[in-house]
Design a protein around this motif. Structure first.
Motif, PDB file in Angstrom:
ATOM      1  N   LEU A   7     -78.720-101.431 -48.353  1.00  0.00           N
ATOM      2  CA  LEU A   7     -78.077-102.750 -48.200  1.00  0.00           C
ATOM      3  C   LEU A   7     -78.439-103.688 -49.350  1.00  0.00           C
ATOM      4  O   LEU A   7     -77.595-104.451 -49.829  1.00  0.00           O
ATOM      5  CB  LEU A   7     -78.502-103.387 -46.878  1.00  0.00           C
ATOM      6  N   CYS A   8     -79.687-103.598 -49.805  1.00  0.00           N
ATOM      7  CA  CYS A   8     -80.110-104.473 -50.905  1.00  0.00           C
ATOM      8  C   CYS A   8     -79.288-104.172 -52.149  1.00  0.00           C
ATOM      9  O   CYS A   8     -78.850-105.077 -52.862  1.00  0.00           O
ATOM     10  CB  CYS A   8     -81.595-104.297 -51.183  1.00  0.00           C
TER      11      CYS A   8
ATOM     12  N   ASN B 268     -75.795-105.632 -51.648  1.00  0.00           N
ATOM     13  CA  ASN B 268     -75.778-107.098 -51.750  1.00  0.00           C
ATOM     14  C   ASN B 268     -76.052-107.585 -53.178  1.00  0.00           C
ATOM     15  O   ASN B 268     -75.705-108.701 -53.528  1.00  0.00           O
ATOM     16  CB  ASN B 268     -76.827-107.696 -50.809  1.00  0.00           C
TER      17      ASN B 268
ATOM     18  N   GLN C 188     -81.128-114.397 -52.228  1.00  0.00           N
ATOM     19  CA  GLN C 188     -80.470-114.175 -50.939  1.00  0.00           C
ATOM     20  C   GLN C 188     -80.546-112.705 -50.543  1.00  0.00           C
ATOM     21  O   GLN C 188     -80.529-112.372 -49.365  1.00  0.00           O
ATOM     22  CB  GLN C 188     -78.994-114.612 -51.012  1.00  0.00           C
ATOM     23  N   VAL C 189     -80.596-111.830 -51.560  1.00  0.00           N
ATOM     24  CA  VAL C 189     -80.643-110.389 -51.304  1.00  0.00           C
ATOM     25  C   VAL C 189     -81.824-110.054 -50.411  1.00  0.00           C
ATOM     26  O   VAL C 189     -81.732-109.266 -49.475  1.00  0.00           O
ATOM     27  CB  VAL C 189     -80.758-109.630 -52.648  1.00  0.00           C
TER      28      VAL C 189
ATOM     29  N   ALA D 101     -83.383-111.922 -48.199  1.00  0.00           N
ATOM     30  CA  ALA D 101     -83.254-112.387 -46.820  1.00  0.00           C
ATOM     31  C   ALA D 101     -82.415-111.425 -45.987  1.00  0.00           C
ATOM     32  O   ALA D 101     -82.559-111.353 -44.763  1.00  0.00           O
ATOM     33  CB  ALA D 101     -82.644-113.781 -46.801  1.00  0.00           C
ATOM     34  N   LYS D 102     -81.525-110.661 -46.651  1.00  0.00           N
ATOM     35  CA  LYS D 102     -80.618-109.789 -45.902  1.00  0.00           C
ATOM     36  C   LYS D 102     -81.183-108.395 -45.637  1.00  0.00           C
ATOM     37  O   LYS D 102     -80.509-107.557 -45.056  1.00  0.00           O
ATOM     38  CB  LYS D 102     -79.290-109.663 -46.664  1.00  0.00           C
ATOM     39  N   CYS D 103     -82.398-108.128 -46.061  1.00  0.00           N
ATOM     40  CA  CYS D 103     -82.994-106.801 -45.837  1.00  0.00           C
ATOM     41  C   CYS D 103     -83.279-106.621 -44.352  1.00  0.00           C
ATOM     42  O   CYS D 103     -84.064-107.380 -43.774  1.00  0.00           O
ATOM     43  CB  CYS D 103     -84.287-106.643 -46.635  1.00  0.00           C
ATOM     44  N   PRO D 104     -82.657-105.600 -43.711  1.00  0.00           N
ATOM     45  CA  PRO D 104     -82.869-105.445 -42.261  1.00  0.00           C
ATOM     46  C   PRO D 104     -84.303-105.025 -41.915  1.00  0.00           C
ATOM     47  O   PRO D 104     -84.774-105.292 -40.819  1.00  0.00           O
ATOM     48  CB  PRO D 104     -81.864-104.365 -41.878  1.00  0.00           C
TER      49      PRO D 104
ATOM     50  N   LYS E 108     -86.953-106.032 -43.522  1.00  0.00           N
ATOM     51  CA  LYS E 108     -87.846-107.142 -43.899  1.00  0.00           C
ATOM     52  C   LYS E 108     -88.970-106.697 -44.840  1.00  0.00           C
ATOM     53  O   LYS E 108     -90.078-107.227 -44.803  1.00  0.00           O
ATOM     54  CB  LYS E 108     -88.457-107.802 -42.663  1.00  0.00           C
TER      55      LYS E 108
END
Lengths: 195, 269
Positions: free
Chosen positions: B217-218, B221, B249-250, B252-255, B257
């Protein structure tokens, strides 16, 4: 021959300079954290003590005693040993650079070491001949080296131990040094000392 | 009395003259630049340059056998000062700091055993592989903190943390860590993947609540694979420090964490 063997065993094990005469305790605690530096220090001490004994014996027998000045030998020895070590330092750097690289940083440390002065004093007090004095000094320095190497080996292991907080560092090292000294007391009576 | 004074004074005089003569005729004249370069180096003797100490590096610099700029502790200012003395060009170096690639605190990463032995990571790792469930994570017994010459590493909640301001990038902690999870990264980089576990997602999840599961995901994004901000090792994302992502912002979107913005902390030393 056996006489020199007795001197050797006597100086290394029975009357160890550090562990029974308590001379040279400063480097014993100061440079015993690593075996490598302990080895360098031992080498420097063996070298300096042997040379210093030869020089101080000559000084005592040819200059001080003929003039009835035996009582100021301590003062004279301090002066001569300090100058001698400085001279060795300079000369070694010029003529023996590899040896200087290995022992150089330890030489200034032993300029005023009590083990070096102590051996000159003991030789003076015992009134032994030149070769005996020099050999005794060499053996005594060897004994210092043995004690230092054993102690550094123990301290390397000790660094991984987990003693109570108040014992950490130098405190537990001092206790260990005491136990090592006690162990060496077991050698007393091993040989009949000539003096 | 007079003889005593004369003899002591005489010995002193002879010794002084001998030493003076020896200094004049026997002493070795060193290249004066060695002293100057040694003074210009930070004097930390950290060994980060690969030499035994600052003095050894200075000798190699003067002899021309070592590249200028290998001193991580001194950085560009030091390299410039050395360049001025030696009259050679300084190689620009980016300041590098240590990064502990793990964020599994005691509450997030499970411990499978109860370790009561010697407080050292290497010993703990040798004891049945350590007490941490994750075989890649920080054990938190401070082997890195013990070797740090600047006291820049502190262990908080079972996790080693590096103070970016104090770190000189000598790399001692990198070799001290039995898990090899400390890495030297550019000091300017702000986004880091704080995980070193390359296993598949479910396996990571089983031992740690904040481990990288390799979901990519990173990467998505941050502009996709073409942007090249991330590289993957198995199921583990790594920041491509040659081309680091800039969009915070990338993170913050890491599932999982485990993607963090500048995790460096102050140790308070």
């Amino acid at each position: 021959m056996s006489y020199y063997l007795v001197i050797l065993v006597g100086a290394v094990l029975v009357n160890n300079f550090v562990l029974s005469r308590f001379l040279g305790c400063c480097p014993f605690l100061g440079v015993s954290k690593k075996t490598e530096t302990a080895l360098g220090m031992s080498g420097a001490v063996v070298f300096v003590m042997t040379v210093a004994a030869a020089v101080t014996w000559c000084l005592d027998h040819w200059l001080l005693q003929p003039n009835g000045l035996g009582y100021i030998h301590t003062l004279a020895f301090i002066l001569v040993i300090a100058a001698l070590v400085q001279f060795i330092d300079i000369a070694m750097k010029r003529f023996l650079p590899p040896l200087h690289a290995a022992l150089g940083i330890f030489l200034p440390l032993i300029t005023t070491n009590c083990a070096v002065l102590g051996v000159a004093e003991i030789n003076c007090k015992q009134g032994t001949g030149f070769f005996e004095s020099v050999f005794f000094s060499f053996a005594a320095a060897l004994g210092f080296g043995v004690a230092l190497l054993i102690f550094s080996g123990i301290r390397e292991k000790l660094a991984h131990a987990d003693p109570p907080r108040c014992f950490r560092g130098i405190a537990v090292a001092l206790v260990t040094g005491g136990l090592l000294s006690l162990a060496f007391m077991g050698f007393s009576g091993l040989v009949k000392l000539p003096y | 009395m007079t003889t005593a004074i004369l003899i002591i004074a005489g010995i002193g005089l002879v010794a002084a003259v001998t030493l003076a003569v020896a200094d004049k005729y026997l002493s070795v004249r060193e290249d004066p630049r060695i002293g100057l370069v040694t003074a210009a180096l930070p004097g930390a003797n950290c060994g980060g340059c690969g030499f035994a100490g600052c003095d050894g590096y200075a000798r190699a610099l003067v002899a021309g056998t070592a590249p200028n700029g290998a001193c991580a502790a001194g950085g560009d200012a030091c390299a410039a000062a050395v360049a001025k003395i030696l009259g050679v060009a300084a190689t620009a170096t980016e300041r590098r700091v240590a990064l502990v690639r793990c964020c599994g605190t005691r509450s997030e990463a499970i411990r499978v055993g109860d370790y009561n032995g010697i407080c050292d990571c290497n010993v703990a790792a040798a004891t049945a592989g350590g007490d941490k469930g994750c075989a890649y994570g920080c054990l938190g017994y401070g082997a890195c903190a013990n070797v740090c010459p600047k006291h820049a590493i502190s262990v908080v909640d079972g996790l080693a943390k590096v103070d970016k301001r104090l770190c000189i990038g000598c790399g001692k902690c990198v070799t001290a860590c039995p898990r090899r999870l400390i890495e030297l990264v550019p000091a300017s980089a702000t986004i880091h993947v704080l995980c070193a576990n390359p296993e598949k997602g479910p396996a990571v999840r089983k031992v740690c609540g904040v481990g990288c599961i390799g979901c990519h995901l990173c990467e998505k994004n941050a502009g996709g694979k073409e942007a090249g901000h991330f590289v993957f090792q198995g199921f583990l994302a790594k920041v491509n420090y040659a081309n680091p992502p800039t969009d915070e912002q990338v993170a913050a979107k890491c599932p999982a964490k485990c993607l963090a913005v500048d995790p460096h902390v102050e140790t308070g030393h």
